[in-house]
Design an enzyme around this catalytic site. Structure first.
Site, mmCIF file in Angstrom:
data_model
loop_
_atom_site.group_PDB
_atom_site.id
_atom_site.type_symbol
_atom_site.label_atom_id
_atom_site.label_comp_id
_atom_site.label_asym_id
_atom_site.label_seq_id
_atom_site.Cartn_x
_atom_site.Cartn_y
_atom_site.Cartn_z
ATOM 1 N NE ARG A 1 -14.435 3.188 1.546
ATOM 2 C CZ ARG A 1 -13.769 2.358 2.355
ATOM 3 N NH1 ARG A 1 -13.166 1.290 1.875
ATOM 4 N NH2 ARG A 1 -13.695 2.586 3.651
ATOM 5 C CB THR B 1 -9.701 -7.896 11.113
ATOM 6 O OG1 THR B 1 -9.062 -7.488 12.336
ATOM 7 C CG2 THR B 1 -10.283 -6.671 10.433
ATOM 8 C CD GLU C 1 -6.494 -0.281 8.067
ATOM 9 O OE1 GLU C 1 -7.631 -0.784 8.163
ATOM 10 O OE2 GLU C 1 -6.230 0.639 7.286
ATOM 11 N N PRO D 1 -6.754 -6.301 17.613
ATOM 12 C CG PRO D 1 -8.270 -6.398 19.371
ATOM 13 C CD PRO D 1 -8.205 -6.309 17.881
ATOM 14 N NE ARG D 2 -6.750 -13.132 19.169
ATOM 15 C CZ ARG D 2 -8.075 -13.230 19.173
ATOM 16 N NH1 ARG D 2 -8.750 -12.914 20.266
ATOM 17 N NH2 ARG D 2 -8.732 -13.636 18.107
ATOM 18 C CB CYS E 1 20.267 10.953 -11.788
ATOM 19 S SG CYS E 1 18.684 10.112 -12.021
ATOM 20 C CD GLU F 1 17.568 13.039 -9.904
ATOM 21 O OE1 GLU F 1 18.312 12.789 -8.946
ATOM 22 O OE2 GLU F 1 16.632 12.283 -10.265
#
Length: 377
Positions: free
Chosen positions: A208, A197, A309, A312-313, A86, A54
């Protein structure tokens, strides 16, 4: 009148998108000032601590704000925080009417529309409310549940595998799918993975070349930035030479948190700190870092949204505890047979116990099927 209101309010929502990924823990907000059918000022909130949308619109409009209508994606704030309210600025500028898409759910900031109404300004709220709340679903989630929003992202085969028996997962999905997934890294302030991972894939975890189609209101891409990288690593096994510590594609210094369990080897923790990590010891729960403790810490740091991400565990542990708020899945036309499942460690005895999902997106990305869904219940 309603058609014009909707048009200018949609423009405010589009302006807000220019800052996606930069305002956390604040919401995205866009504002448009209109006088006699003509836009006299526009603005959006660029990042936390800077002026609100604003204010930028008022600065651009100058004296033409007098008697104008303000279209804003979220109710004008009504408190003194890092910036003045505002609602007060709008009253001082002589704005005659305010149309807000959604009310502010934050009890510290709400009340702006009431102050404006008391000051003689005509106010309206609720037009395009669903779009406004969806644009700021992280902000609304945190206000409601008091913990970070968790989006679980996974690429999987038709038979539900995210990696081969060996652990190899490069690549399940197509390049087109991976570019869309990059947009989630821009959106959420944190990307989180488990140490497995890091040890297996040594990922960069950067932004990217994102494809921003998850955000249909976005007309132009925001400035790209890398998320904070959070590694759940109970014993401090993350190598200090891992790619996550290197500068990103635009030369940004990496921001890395390594969350370890209490009692992790001190020599490993010192090596990680020397590599540039912020190392935090958290309580252990079931042999691993407490997930609730990790979420609490991140929210205290102003990190209100997490892109989970894997692996899986870790995904299975979050799912089992009911800590996943949304899923983004990329299903590739491949079959692995034996392999690592999507949610390791999570199992139910009967089909009737299966957790249902509310599907909100079903779209083809080349040969991959892109799904977005919310857990029901």
């Amino acid at each position: 009148m309603r058609e014009l209101d909707e048009r200018f309010l949609r423009r405010a929502l589009q302006l807000a998108e220019r800052a996606r990924g930069h305002t956390h823990p604040n919401p995205l907000v866009g504002a448009v000032l209109v006088r006699e059918g003509r836009v006299v000022g526009e603005g959006y909130h660029p990042r936390a601590g800077e002026a609100h949308a604003e204010v930028y619109a008022l600065r651009q409009a100058g004296e033409e704000a007098q008697g104008a209508t303000l279209y804003v994606s979220l109710e004008p704030c009504n408190h003194f925080g890092r910036t003045p309210p505002c609602s007060l600025a709008l009253l001082q500028a002589g704005v005659a009417r305010v149309v807000a898409a959604a009310r502010d759910p934050n009890p510290l900031a709400q009340g702006g529309l009431e102050r404006l109404r008391a000051g003689g300004v005509e106010v309206e709220a609720g037009l395009l409310e669903a779009e406004a709340q969806g644009q700021n679903e992280v902000f609304f989630h945190v206000q409601k549940k008091g913990r970070p929003f968790v989006l679980l992202k996974a690429a999987l085969t038709l038979d539900g595998k995210v990696a081969a028996v060996s652990g190899d997962a490069r690549y399940v999905s197509s390049e087109e799918s991976r570019r869309v997934a990059q947009a989630y890294r821009q959106w959420l302030p944190v990307v989180m993975v488990g140490v497995g991972t890091i040890l297996k894939d040594d990922p960069w975890l950067t932004v990217r070349e994102p494809d921003f189609r998850p955000f249909p209101l976005m007309l132009e891409p925001p400035p790209l930035r890398d998320p904070v990288k959070v590694i759940l690593d109970t014993e401090g096994r993350t190598p200090p030479t891992a790619r996550i510590f290197q500068k990103g594609p635009r030369g940004e210094p990496a921001r890395v948190y390594v969350l370890v369990g209490k009692g992790a080897p001190k020599d490993r923790l010192r090596a990680l700190e020397e590599a540039g990590a912020r190392v935090v010891e958290l309580p252990r729960e079931g042999g691993r870092v407490s997930l609730e403790g990790a979420l609490h810490l991140l929210l205290e740091e102003g990190l209100d949204g997490i892109l989970l991400e894997g692996g899986p565990r870790l995904a299975g542990a979050f799912w089992e505890r009911g800590l996943v708020d949304k899923l983004a899945l990329f299903v590739a036309p491949k079959v692995l047979g034996e392999g690592r499942g999507f949610l390791e460690g999570f199992a139910l005895e009967r089909m009737a116990e299966a957790k249902r999902l509310r599907l909100v997106r079903k779209e083809w990305l080349g040969e991959d099927l892109w799904l977005e869904a919310y857990p029901e219940g």
